[in-house]
Write a protein that holds these residues in place. Sequence first.
Motif, short mmCIF file in Angstrom:
data_model
loop_
_atom_site.label_atom_id
_atom_site.label_comp_id
_atom_site.label_asym_id
_atom_site.label_seq_id
_atom_site.Cartn_x
_atom_site.Cartn_y
_atom_site.Cartn_z
N SER A 1 26.34 56.62 54.25
CA SER A 1 25.29 57.25 55.06
C SER A 1 24.05 57.58 54.25
N GLN A 2 24.24 57.95 52.99
CA GLN A 2 23.08 58.26 52.14
C GLN A 2 22.21 57.03 51.90
N SER A 3 22.82 55.84 51.93
CA SER A 3 22.04 54.62 51.68
C SER A 3 21.09 54.27 52.83
N THR A 4 21.20 55.00 53.94
CA THR A 4 20.28 54.77 55.07
C THR A 4 19.60 56.07 55.47
N GLY B 1 24.08 51.05 54.35
CA GLY B 1 25.03 51.42 55.40
C GLY B 1 26.47 51.14 55.01
N SER B 2 26.65 50.38 53.92
CA SER B 2 28.02 50.11 53.45
C SER B 2 28.10 50.27 51.93
N ALA B 3 27.20 51.08 51.37
CA ALA B 3 27.15 51.26 49.91
C ALA B 3 28.41 51.94 49.41
N TYR B 4 28.80 51.57 48.19
CA TYR B 4 29.99 52.18 47.59
C TYR B 4 29.63 53.11 46.43
#
Length: 278
Positions: free
Chosen positions: A212-215, A237-240
């Motif tokens: 969520s932070q990546s967006t 939206g799918s960052a790890y």
Amino acid sequence: MSHTAHIPSHRKPRQSASKTALRAGVAGGVLSTIAVAGAAGPAQAEPVTQTIEMPTITAGLSTSVAASAQATQAVALEFETQAHEDAAAETAAKAAKKAKAEAVRKAEAKKKAEAAAKAEAEAAERASRSAERTTLSASSDSSSSSSSASSFSAPSSSNATGSAAAVIAFAQSQIGDAYVSGGTGPNSWDCSGLVQAAFGSVNIDLPRVSQSQSTAGTQVSLDNLQPGDILYWGGAGSAYHVGIYVGGGQFVGAQNSSTGVVQASLDYDPPSGAVRVL
């Protein structure tokens, strides 16, 4: 003398004239009376009035009626009380059902958040190991001390100001803390926990996990980074994994359980993208 003179006569003796006249008068009177009564027609019957005596309500009967009324009132009150109890029970059952559904929803949300944090930690761990192997391979021709110096560096000043400077200062003050999956401080962190806390220090509420932070902000090019931008590894939206760009080609992040929170060069582990919140 006649020869029949001595035979007694069987004829009735003659009645005297006075008796005969009396009998005739009586008979005539009777016949006259019958005639007059027949001419007058049937006699009119006199109305008969009958008086019925009503029973008197005794004291015992009054007591019985009063007792019956009280019993009826008691039954009505019992039904009313039962209706209130049934309504209260139904309301309590609905409230309990709603509370249970809310508890289940919260438990599921917590479970999902924990699973996401665990997946993030595992992905970060894998990425870190891969990055370390790449770094070791690239620096095989140089000394180990030189390689270490190029990978990690001490906190350096940046030209950040305002909120960005405060976010960077918070992140740099955690360097050396341990990496713990799901950690949110104050002495142990995971990558998204550190980023969330750093921005929380300037009253910016970020989502908890890296996906969520990546967006959470505006996507920016890696060629146009500014101090305070959020770096992410993986897709938007799918960052790890996430970290904070501090300027000078460096970032601060909670990398893995081996390194903890460090400040490192972007060359150490190039990010996939960045978002700008400030």
